[in-house]
Enzyme design. Sequence first.
Site, PDB file in Angstrom:
ATOM      1  N   ASP A  33      -7.943  -7.867   0.364  1.00 47.52           N
ATOM      2  CA  ASP A  33      -7.038  -8.048   1.501  1.00 47.52           C
ATOM      3  C   ASP A  33      -7.775  -7.642   2.759  1.00 47.52           C
ATOM      4  O   ASP A  33      -8.692  -6.806   2.707  1.00 47.52           O
ATOM      5  CB  ASP A  33      -5.767  -7.202   1.354  1.00 47.52           C
ATOM      6  CG  ASP A  33      -6.004  -5.751   1.776  1.00 47.52           C
ATOM      7  OD1 ASP A  33      -5.678  -5.406   2.931  1.00 47.52           O
ATOM      8  OD2 ASP A  33      -6.563  -4.974   0.974  1.00 47.52           O
ATOM      9  N   ASP A  50       0.851  -1.188   0.000  1.00 50.48           N
ATOM     10  CA  ASP A  50       0.000   0.000   0.000  1.00 50.48           C
ATOM     11  C   ASP A  50       0.887   1.239   0.000  1.00 50.48           C
ATOM     12  O   ASP A  50       2.107   1.147   0.116  1.00 50.48           O
ATOM     13  CB  ASP A  50      -0.969  -0.014   1.179  1.00 50.48           C
ATOM     14  CG  ASP A  50      -0.273  -0.006   2.526  1.00 50.48           C
ATOM     15  OD1 ASP A  50       0.932   0.313   2.578  1.00 50.48           O
ATOM     16  OD2 ASP A  50      -0.920  -0.320   3.531  1.00 50.48           O
TER      17      ASP A  50
END
EC number: 2.4.2.29
Length: 383
Positions: free
Chosen positions: A277, A90
């Site tokens: 996720d 991320d």
Amino acid sequence: MLNFDLLTTDGLARRGRMTLNHGVVETPIFMPVGTYGAVKAMSPVELKDIGAQIILGNTFHLWLRPALEVIDAHKGLHGFVGWDKPMLTDSGGFQVFSLGDLRKITEEGVHFASPINGDRLFLSPEISMQIQRRLNSDIVMQFDECTPYQIDGRPATEAEAAASMRMSLRWAQRSRNEFERERNPNALFGIVQGGMFEPLRDESLAGLQAIDADAGGQGFGGYAIGGLSVGEPKEDMIRVLQHVAPRLPANKPHYLMGVGTPEDLVAGVAAGIDMFDCVMPTRNARNGWLFTRFGDIKIKNAVHRNDPRPLDETCGCYTCRNFSRAYLHHLQRVGEILGARLNTIHNLHYYLELMADMRTAIESHSFAVFRARFAADRARGAL
């Protein structure tokens, strides 16, 4: 590099294949979360044994600890953590914005105090791209502002969500520019924001597609939906998901960030999502909350004290093949580390098998039948 092949569809559900620099990922897929470079309680070998194809790392935390110089010495994150399959990182934005009063947002980026030692730090789209280049993750996420569901104890207004989303769009362009300047050989994903407001989601997606088009269709390797599962009512999450997902470019992978329960995964796939996720399976495992085909089990409850059965007689994971509910109950009650490990193996195996079952159902064009059976089984409850 990212090549995405859409192999077949069943309604909006998609069966695809991503080819990345560190391997092939069959979609739809769930990505276990390794915040600090490790999926909690799991070794890389165990992750491979249960069918993990790609894992997620956290740019913000890895930047702070162990620091990039340490990871550089291992030629990137894969070498550092001992994982030779694909990885996604991320951007660090979500963690920075979660710092609350410790951070200040400007057009240039975010100034914040390190949660480790209080040092003043700065993170911007450019710095995020530079960090992720050094990590050498297969999938890089643009730097964005995750629009909160609530601001000062009330739902964010449309004006607040619009300002946040447009900032993220400007940062998407800067992320793309820096990604290109760095000559990153991996894939960059754009993130659709806009809070709970469908017109803002449409504006965000249109802006990302314009950036993509300006780069000859190579601006983004995939598209993510951000800003969901951030405290909003479930019906709002599903509403926004079902609005945005079918509008994402069909020739690129679709990623729903930070979601969620088994039911959320099935709903996401039904809407056209390829990637998920969430920390839920690992976090819940450590707390003794276990997912099964027939509902959830709280293993610490006294009802399991003398139960010789496995968690799920239909599950083929290492935990269910070898240990009873009574033993797992005992480990949870006394706080043994082995309990957290066995629980995590089971929960992640359940999530990954759920995704495999959905891939099979889409291939055979029986996803609606699968979805009905899944709902009936989960509603039955664990006996």
